[in-house]
Design an enzyme around this catalytic site. Sequence first.
Site, PDB file in Angstrom:
ATOM      1  N   HIS A  61       0.808  -1.225   0.000  1.00  0.00           N
ATOM      2  CA  HIS A  61       0.000   0.000   0.000  1.00  0.00           C
ATOM      3  C   HIS A  61       0.844   1.280   0.000  1.00  0.00           C
ATOM      4  O   HIS A  61       0.375   2.342   0.428  1.00  0.00           O
ATOM      5  CB  HIS A  61      -0.915  -0.012   1.249  1.00  0.00           C
ATOM      6  CG  HIS A  61      -2.314   0.459   0.964  1.00  0.00           C
ATOM      7  ND1 HIS A  61      -2.788   1.653   1.455  1.00  0.00           N
ATOM      8  CD2 HIS A  61      -3.326  -0.096   0.257  1.00  0.00           C
ATOM      9  CE1 HIS A  61      -4.058   1.802   1.059  1.00  0.00           C
ATOM     10  NE2 HIS A  61      -4.399   0.766   0.332  1.00  0.00           N
ATOM     11  N   HIS A  93      -6.434  -3.067 -11.126  1.00  0.00           N
ATOM     12  CA  HIS A  93      -6.852  -2.656  -9.781  1.00  0.00           C
ATOM     13  C   HIS A  93      -8.340  -2.335  -9.835  1.00  0.00           C
ATOM     14  O   HIS A  93      -8.812  -1.725 -10.789  1.00  0.00           O
ATOM     15  CB  HIS A  93      -6.052  -1.397  -9.449  1.00  0.00           C
ATOM     16  CG  HIS A  93      -6.324  -0.783  -8.122  1.00  0.00           C
ATOM     17  ND1 HIS A  93      -6.942   0.435  -7.977  1.00  0.00           N
ATOM     18  CD2 HIS A  93      -6.040  -1.205  -6.862  1.00  0.00           C
ATOM     19  CE1 HIS A  93      -7.011   0.747  -6.692  1.00  0.00           C
ATOM     20  NE2 HIS A  93      -6.468  -0.230  -5.991  1.00  0.00           N
TER      21      HIS A  93
HETATM   22 MG   LIG Z   1      -3.239  -1.606  -3.573  1.00  0.00          MG
END
Ligand SMILES: [Mg+2]
Length: 385
Positions: A188, A288
Amino acid sequence: MNTLQIEKIELFKVPPRWFFLKMTTKDGIVGWGEPVVEGRADTVEACVHELSQYFLGGSASSIEDIWQTLYRGGFYRGGPILMSALAGIDQALWDIKGKSLGVPVYELLGGAVRQKMKMYCWIGGDSPEVVMEQAQARVNEGYRAVKMNATAAFEWIDSTKKIKNVVKNIALLREEFGDDLDIALDFHGRIHKGMVKPIIDELTPYAPMFVEEPVLSENNDSLTHIYSHTSIPIAMGERMYSRWDFKEILQRGVVDIIQPDLSHAGGISEVRRIAAMAEAYDVALAPHCPLGPVSLASALHIDFTCINAFIQESSMGIHYNEGYDLLDYMENPEVFDLKDGYISLLKEPGLGIRINEEKLREAQKIGHQWSNPVWRNQDGSIAEW
Ligand SMILES: [Mg+2]
Protein backbone atom coordinates in the site's frame (compact mmCIF):
# COMPACT_ATOMS: atom_id res chain seq x y z
CA MET A 1 -26.33 6.01 -40.12
CA ASN A 2 -26.91 6.56 -36.43
CA THR A 3 -24.63 9.41 -35.38
CA LEU A 4 -24.97 8.71 -31.63
CA GLN A 5 -25.00 12.41 -30.87
CA ILE A 6 -24.21 12.96 -27.19
CA GLU A 7 -27.06 15.00 -25.78
CA LYS A 8 -26.41 15.15 -22.05
CA ILE A 9 -24.52 13.87 -19.04
CA GLU A 10 -25.68 13.43 -15.48
CA LEU A 11 -23.55 12.67 -12.41
CA PHE A 12 -24.43 10.75 -9.26
CA LYS A 13 -22.38 10.82 -6.06
CA VAL A 14 -23.49 7.85 -3.99
CA PRO A 15 -22.39 5.74 -1.03
CA PRO A 16 -20.09 4.08 -0.17
CA ARG A 17 -17.59 6.33 -2.02
CA TRP A 18 -18.62 6.09 -5.65
CA PHE A 19 -19.48 8.37 -8.52
CA PHE A 20 -21.46 7.43 -11.61
CA LEU A 21 -21.67 9.19 -14.96
CA LYS A 22 -24.76 8.70 -17.12
CA MET A 23 -24.29 9.73 -20.75
CA THR A 24 -27.34 9.86 -23.02
CA THR A 25 -27.46 10.15 -26.79
CA LYS A 26 -30.09 12.06 -28.73
CA ASP A 27 -31.86 8.82 -29.63
CA GLY A 28 -31.90 7.64 -26.02
CA ILE A 29 -28.96 5.23 -25.73
CA VAL A 30 -27.46 5.41 -22.25
CA GLY A 31 -23.85 4.73 -21.34
CA TRP A 32 -22.42 4.50 -17.83
CA GLY A 33 -19.03 5.42 -16.43
CA GLU A 34 -17.36 5.70 -13.04
CA PRO A 35 -15.13 8.78 -13.06
CA VAL A 36 -13.86 9.05 -9.50
CA VAL A 37 -10.81 9.37 -7.35
CA GLU A 38 -11.54 7.95 -3.92
CA GLY A 39 -11.69 10.89 -1.56
CA ARG A 40 -11.72 13.50 -4.35
CA ALA A 41 -15.13 12.87 -5.93
CA ASP A 42 -16.13 16.54 -6.04
CA THR A 43 -12.90 17.54 -7.74
CA VAL A 44 -13.39 14.89 -10.44
CA GLU A 45 -17.01 16.01 -10.84
CA ALA A 46 -15.85 19.55 -11.61
CA CYS A 47 -13.34 18.12 -14.07
CA VAL A 48 -15.97 16.04 -15.91
CA HIS A 49 -18.13 19.15 -16.28
CA GLU A 50 -15.19 21.15 -17.58
CA LEU A 51 -14.30 18.42 -20.09
CA SER A 52 -17.90 18.01 -21.28
CA GLN A 53 -17.58 21.09 -23.52
CA TYR A 54 -15.33 18.99 -25.78
CA PHE A 55 -17.82 16.17 -26.41
CA LEU A 56 -21.41 17.31 -25.78
CA GLY A 57 -23.13 17.50 -29.17
CA GLY A 58 -20.45 15.30 -30.75
CA SER A 59 -20.71 11.64 -31.72
CA ALA A 60 -20.30 8.96 -29.05
CA SER A 61 -19.02 6.74 -31.83
CA SER A 62 -15.76 8.74 -32.04
CA ILE A 63 -14.26 7.19 -28.90
CA GLU A 64 -10.63 7.60 -29.95
CA ASP A 65 -11.03 11.14 -31.21
CA ILE A 66 -12.78 12.16 -27.98
CA TRP A 67 -10.05 10.43 -25.93
CA GLN A 68 -7.29 12.23 -27.81
CA THR A 69 -9.13 15.55 -27.61
CA LEU A 70 -9.67 15.27 -23.85
CA TYR A 71 -6.04 14.21 -23.36
CA ARG A 72 -4.26 16.51 -25.80
CA GLY A 73 -6.81 19.32 -26.04
CA GLY A 74 -5.71 20.67 -22.67
CA PHE A 75 -2.22 22.10 -22.30
CA TYR A 76 -1.84 20.31 -18.93
CA ARG A 77 -2.50 16.58 -18.86
CA GLY A 78 -2.16 13.35 -16.93
CA GLY A 79 -2.45 12.75 -13.19
CA PRO A 80 -5.27 11.26 -11.12
CA ILE A 81 -7.97 13.89 -11.55
CA LEU A 82 -7.82 14.45 -15.31
CA MET A 83 -7.21 10.79 -16.13
CA SER A 84 -10.03 9.57 -13.85
CA ALA A 85 -12.48 12.04 -15.39
CA LEU A 86 -11.34 10.87 -18.83
CA ALA A 87 -11.64 7.23 -17.70
CA GLY A 88 -15.31 7.53 -16.72
CA ILE A 89 -16.17 9.36 -19.93
CA ASP A 90 -14.34 6.70 -21.98
CA GLN A 91 -16.20 3.86 -20.21
CA ALA A 92 -19.57 5.48 -21.00
CA LEU A 93 -18.59 5.88 -24.68
CA TRP A 94 -17.66 2.19 -25.00
CA ASP A 95 -20.94 1.26 -23.27
CA ILE A 96 -22.93 3.34 -25.77
CA LYS A 97 -21.05 2.00 -28.77
CA GLY A 98 -21.60 -1.61 -27.68
CA LYS A 99 -25.28 -1.01 -27.04
CA SER A 100 -25.76 0.78 -30.36
CA LEU A 101 -24.27 -2.20 -32.21
CA GLY A 102 -25.87 -4.83 -29.96
CA VAL A 103 -22.54 -6.38 -28.93
CA PRO A 104 -20.54 -6.59 -25.69
CA VAL A 105 -17.47 -4.37 -25.40
CA TYR A 106 -15.07 -7.34 -25.54
CA GLU A 107 -16.29 -8.01 -29.08
CA LEU A 108 -15.40 -4.44 -30.06
CA LEU A 109 -11.92 -4.98 -28.61
CA GLY A 110 -11.24 -7.92 -30.88
CA GLY A 111 -13.15 -10.72 -29.18
CA ALA A 112 -12.51 -12.82 -26.10
CA VAL A 113 -9.26 -14.72 -25.57
CA ARG A 114 -10.75 -16.49 -22.53
CA GLN A 115 -14.22 -17.59 -21.50
CA LYS A 116 -14.00 -16.59 -17.83
CA MET A 117 -11.78 -14.54 -15.54
CA LYS A 118 -10.15 -15.60 -12.29
CA MET A 119 -11.10 -13.26 -9.44
CA TYR A 120 -9.69 -12.25 -6.07
CA CYS A 121 -10.88 -10.01 -3.31
CA TRP A 122 -9.66 -8.33 -0.18
CA ILE A 123 -9.57 -9.78 3.31
CA GLY A 124 -8.41 -8.08 6.45
CA GLY A 125 -8.90 -7.32 10.05
CA ASP A 126 -7.06 -6.46 13.19
CA SER A 127 -6.89 -9.94 14.67
CA PRO A 128 -5.72 -13.23 13.21
CA GLU A 129 -9.17 -14.69 14.04
CA VAL A 130 -10.87 -12.15 11.79
CA VAL A 131 -8.39 -12.79 8.96
CA MET A 132 -9.02 -16.53 9.20
CA GLU A 133 -12.77 -16.07 9.35
CA GLN A 134 -12.78 -13.81 6.29
CA ALA A 135 -10.48 -16.08 4.32
CA GLN A 136 -12.71 -19.07 5.07
CA ALA A 137 -15.79 -17.09 4.01
CA ARG A 138 -14.10 -16.19 0.70
CA VAL A 139 -13.06 -19.77 0.06
CA ASN A 140 -16.63 -20.88 0.75
CA GLU A 141 -17.85 -18.32 -1.82
CA GLY A 142 -15.54 -19.91 -4.39
CA TYR A 143 -12.49 -17.62 -4.35
CA ARG A 144 -9.11 -19.28 -4.74
CA ALA A 145 -7.13 -16.08 -4.25
CA VAL A 146 -7.23 -13.25 -1.72
CA LYS A 147 -5.25 -10.13 -0.91
CA MET A 148 -4.56 -8.41 2.37
CA ASN A 149 -2.57 -5.48 3.63
CA ALA A 150 0.91 -6.43 4.74
CA THR A 151 1.05 -3.96 7.63
CA ALA A 152 -0.64 -1.11 9.45
CA ALA A 153 1.25 2.21 9.69
CA PHE A 154 5.00 1.75 9.42
CA GLU A 155 7.65 4.24 10.39
CA TRP A 156 10.46 5.21 8.00
CA ILE A 157 12.63 2.65 9.79
CA ASP A 158 10.60 0.53 12.19
CA SER A 159 11.13 -2.11 14.89
CA THR A 160 12.26 -5.69 14.48
CA LYS A 161 9.07 -6.68 16.29
CA LYS A 162 6.86 -5.05 13.65
CA ILE A 163 8.91 -6.53 10.81
CA LYS A 164 8.49 -10.03 12.27
CA ASN A 165 4.77 -9.45 12.85
CA VAL A 166 4.20 -8.99 9.14
CA VAL A 167 4.15 -12.75 8.53
CA LYS A 168 1.63 -13.63 11.25
CA ASN A 169 -1.46 -13.61 9.05
CA ILE A 170 0.02 -15.21 5.95
CA ALA A 171 1.59 -17.93 8.11
CA LEU A 172 -1.83 -18.76 9.58
CA LEU A 173 -3.44 -18.88 6.15
CA ARG A 174 -0.72 -21.17 4.79
CA GLU A 175 -1.19 -23.48 7.76
CA GLU A 176 -4.95 -23.66 7.18
CA PHE A 177 -5.17 -23.69 3.37
CA GLY A 178 -1.74 -24.94 2.34
CA ASP A 179 -0.89 -23.94 -1.22
CA ASP A 180 -4.52 -24.17 -2.38
CA LEU A 181 -5.10 -20.49 -1.69
CA ASP A 182 -3.16 -17.79 -3.54
CA ILE A 183 -2.33 -14.93 -1.19
CA ALA A 184 -1.23 -11.48 -2.32
CA LEU A 185 0.23 -8.89 0.04
CA ASP A 186 -0.40 -5.19 -0.49
CA PHE A 187 2.29 -2.92 0.97
CA HIS A 188 0.00 0.00 0.00
CA GLY A 189 2.97 2.34 -0.41
CA ARG A 190 3.19 2.40 3.39
CA ILE A 191 6.69 1.07 3.58
CA HIS A 192 9.79 3.13 2.94
CA LYS A 193 12.72 1.80 0.98
CA GLY A 194 14.83 0.77 3.97
CA MET A 195 12.14 -1.55 5.33
CA VAL A 196 11.10 -3.28 2.12
CA LYS A 197 13.93 -5.82 1.93
CA PRO A 198 13.70 -7.05 5.55
CA ILE A 199 9.91 -7.44 5.23
CA ILE A 200 10.22 -9.28 1.91
CA ASP A 201 12.80 -11.60 3.50
CA GLU A 202 10.30 -12.52 6.22
CA LEU A 203 7.54 -13.14 3.67
CA THR A 204 9.56 -15.18 1.18
CA PRO A 205 9.09 -18.60 2.87
CA TYR A 206 5.30 -18.15 2.58
CA ALA A 207 5.42 -17.60 -1.19
CA PRO A 208 2.94 -14.76 -1.73
CA MET A 209 1.31 -14.60 -5.17
CA PHE A 210 2.71 -11.07 -5.42
CA VAL A 211 3.77 -8.07 -3.40
CA GLU A 212 1.89 -4.91 -4.37
CA GLU A 213 3.17 -1.32 -4.22
CA PRO A 214 6.29 -2.22 -2.22
CA VAL A 215 7.05 1.51 -2.51
CA LEU A 216 5.04 4.53 -3.62
CA SER A 217 4.92 5.12 -7.36
CA GLU A 218 6.85 8.37 -6.92
CA ASN A 219 9.68 6.17 -5.65
CA ASN A 220 9.69 3.83 -8.64
CA ASP A 221 13.44 4.36 -8.91
CA SER A 222 13.73 2.16 -5.75
CA LEU A 223 12.19 -0.78 -7.60
CA THR A 224 15.56 -1.70 -9.13
CA HIS A 225 16.95 -2.29 -5.68
CA ILE A 226 13.90 -4.32 -4.57
CA TYR A 227 13.44 -6.28 -7.79
CA SER A 228 16.98 -7.61 -7.76
CA HIS A 229 16.57 -8.70 -4.15
CA THR A 230 13.54 -11.00 -4.35
CA SER A 231 11.93 -13.85 -6.24
CA ILE A 232 8.40 -12.73 -5.24
CA PRO A 233 6.58 -11.16 -8.22
CA ILE A 234 6.34 -7.37 -7.89
CA ALA A 235 3.05 -5.60 -8.73
CA MET A 236 2.68 -1.85 -9.31
CA GLY A 237 0.46 0.65 -10.95
CA GLU A 238 -2.79 1.58 -9.19
CA ARG A 239 -1.37 5.10 -8.82
CA MET A 240 -0.08 5.38 -12.38
CA TYR A 241 -2.38 6.97 -14.91
CA SER A 242 -1.27 6.54 -18.52
CA ARG A 243 1.06 4.64 -20.83
CA TRP A 244 3.57 7.43 -20.30
CA ASP A 245 3.55 6.68 -16.56
CA PHE A 246 4.06 2.96 -17.19
CA LYS A 247 6.66 3.01 -19.94
CA GLU A 248 9.63 3.67 -17.72
CA ILE A 249 9.12 0.76 -15.28
CA LEU A 250 8.45 -1.55 -18.21
CA GLN A 251 11.63 -0.48 -19.97
CA ARG A 252 13.66 -0.89 -16.79
CA GLY A 253 12.31 -4.41 -16.23
CA VAL A 254 11.51 -3.87 -12.55
CA VAL A 255 7.92 -5.10 -12.41
CA ASP A 256 6.18 -8.44 -13.05
CA ILE A 257 2.54 -7.38 -12.82
CA ILE A 258 0.97 -4.05 -13.68
CA GLN A 259 -2.26 -2.90 -12.03
CA PRO A 260 -3.76 0.05 -13.91
CA ASP A 261 -7.20 1.04 -12.59
CA LEU A 262 -9.97 1.29 -15.20
CA SER A 263 -11.38 4.35 -13.43
CA HIS A 264 -8.03 6.12 -13.01
CA ALA A 265 -5.84 5.28 -15.98
CA GLY A 266 -7.78 6.80 -18.87
CA GLY A 267 -10.44 4.08 -19.10
CA ILE A 268 -10.83 1.11 -21.42
CA SER A 269 -9.03 2.78 -24.35
CA GLU A 270 -5.86 3.57 -22.40
CA VAL A 271 -5.68 0.42 -20.29
CA ARG A 272 -5.94 -1.68 -23.46
CA ARG A 273 -2.86 0.15 -24.74
CA ILE A 274 -1.00 -0.14 -21.42
CA ALA A 275 -1.76 -3.89 -21.41
CA ALA A 276 -0.32 -4.27 -24.91
CA MET A 277 2.82 -2.39 -23.89
CA ALA A 278 3.19 -4.73 -20.89
CA GLU A 279 2.72 -7.78 -23.12
CA ALA A 280 5.73 -6.67 -25.16
CA TYR A 281 7.82 -6.80 -21.96
CA ASP A 282 6.32 -10.18 -20.87
CA VAL A 283 4.63 -8.46 -17.92
CA ALA A 284 1.27 -9.65 -16.55
CA LEU A 285 -1.86 -7.57 -16.04
CA ALA A 286 -4.11 -7.52 -12.96
CA PRO A 287 -6.34 -4.43 -13.09
CA HIS A 288 -6.85 -2.66 -9.78
CA CYS A 289 -10.54 -2.41 -8.85
CA PRO A 290 -11.76 -1.33 -5.40
CA LEU A 291 -14.66 0.63 -6.94
CA GLY A 292 -18.16 -0.08 -8.25
CA PRO A 293 -19.84 -2.17 -10.95
CA VAL A 294 -19.03 0.00 -14.00
CA SER A 295 -15.36 0.00 -13.07
CA LEU A 296 -15.37 -3.78 -12.58
CA ALA A 297 -17.24 -4.47 -15.82
CA SER A 298 -14.76 -2.25 -17.69
CA ALA A 299 -11.85 -4.17 -16.15
CA LEU A 300 -13.41 -7.51 -17.09
CA HIS A 301 -13.78 -6.54 -20.75
CA ILE A 302 -10.06 -5.73 -20.75
CA ASP A 303 -9.33 -9.08 -19.05
CA PHE A 304 -11.44 -10.99 -21.58
CA THR A 305 -9.39 -9.55 -24.44
CA CYS A 306 -5.85 -9.19 -23.06
CA ILE A 307 -3.73 -12.34 -23.10
CA ASN A 308 -1.50 -11.18 -20.20
CA ALA A 309 -4.42 -10.59 -17.77
CA PHE A 310 -4.24 -13.32 -15.13
CA ILE A 311 -6.42 -12.22 -12.22
CA GLN A 312 -9.00 -9.52 -11.48
CA GLU A 313 -9.61 -7.69 -8.21
CA SER A 314 -13.15 -6.94 -7.08
CA SER A 315 -14.48 -4.81 -4.24
CA MET A 316 -16.99 -7.43 -3.17
CA GLY A 317 -17.22 -7.18 0.61
CA ILE A 318 -14.28 -4.77 0.86
CA HIS A 319 -14.10 -2.94 4.22
CA TYR A 320 -14.59 0.50 2.60
CA ASN A 321 -18.06 -0.39 1.41
CA GLU A 322 -19.77 -0.23 4.83
CA GLY A 323 -23.38 -1.10 4.15
CA TYR A 324 -23.27 -0.74 0.35
CA ASP A 325 -21.82 -3.36 -1.89
CA LEU A 326 -20.84 -3.96 -5.46
CA LEU A 327 -24.19 -5.36 -6.55
CA ASP A 328 -26.47 -2.83 -4.86
CA TYR A 329 -26.97 -0.53 -7.85
CA MET A 330 -27.35 -3.30 -10.42
CA GLU A 331 -30.44 -4.71 -12.12
CA ASN A 332 -28.53 -7.78 -13.30
CA PRO A 333 -26.19 -8.62 -10.40
CA GLU A 334 -26.10 -12.26 -11.52
CA VAL A 335 -23.57 -11.37 -14.24
CA PHE A 336 -20.96 -11.10 -11.47
CA ASP A 337 -21.80 -14.53 -10.01
CA LEU A 338 -18.69 -16.43 -9.10
CA LYS A 339 -18.28 -20.00 -10.35
CA ASP A 340 -15.25 -21.83 -8.93
CA GLY A 341 -13.52 -18.48 -8.44
CA TYR A 342 -14.25 -17.18 -11.96
CA ILE A 343 -16.64 -14.66 -13.55
CA SER A 344 -17.98 -15.62 -16.98
CA LEU A 345 -18.03 -13.43 -20.09
CA LEU A 346 -20.37 -10.42 -19.76
CA LYS A 347 -22.51 -11.09 -22.80
CA GLU A 348 -25.09 -8.31 -22.70
CA PRO A 349 -24.48 -5.38 -25.08
CA GLY A 350 -22.10 -2.62 -24.04
CA LEU A 351 -20.45 -3.08 -20.66
CA GLY A 352 -22.97 -5.84 -19.92
CA ILE A 353 -24.33 -4.42 -16.69
CA ARG A 354 -27.64 -2.65 -16.13
CA ILE A 355 -27.72 0.13 -13.54
CA ASN A 356 -30.76 0.52 -11.30
CA GLU A 357 -31.34 4.21 -11.78
CA GLU A 358 -34.10 4.49 -9.23
CA LYS A 359 -31.76 3.19 -6.52
CA LEU A 360 -29.03 5.50 -7.72
CA ARG A 361 -31.31 8.54 -7.48
CA GLU A 362 -32.34 7.54 -3.96
CA ALA A 363 -28.70 7.00 -2.94
CA GLN A 364 -27.70 10.34 -4.44
CA LYS A 365 -29.78 12.06 -1.75
CA ILE A 366 -27.43 10.47 0.80
CA GLY A 367 -24.25 11.08 -1.22
CA HIS A 368 -20.94 10.51 0.53
CA GLN A 369 -18.08 12.42 2.07
CA TRP A 370 -15.57 9.58 1.96
CA SER A 371 -11.91 10.34 2.34
CA ASN A 372 -9.10 8.07 3.44
CA PRO A 373 -7.94 8.25 7.05
CA VAL A 374 -4.92 10.36 7.89
CA TRP A 375 -2.54 8.30 10.00
CA ARG A 376 0.11 9.52 12.39
CA ASN A 377 3.04 7.79 14.01
CA GLN A 378 3.47 7.67 17.77
CA ASP A 379 5.53 10.85 17.70
CA GLY A 380 2.79 12.73 15.87
CA SER A 381 4.44 12.74 12.43
CA ILE A 382 2.29 11.81 9.45
CA ALA A 383 2.39 8.22 8.21
CA GLU A 384 1.39 6.79 4.81
CA TRP A 385 -2.07 5.24 4.71
MG1 LIG B 1 -3.24 -1.61 -3.57
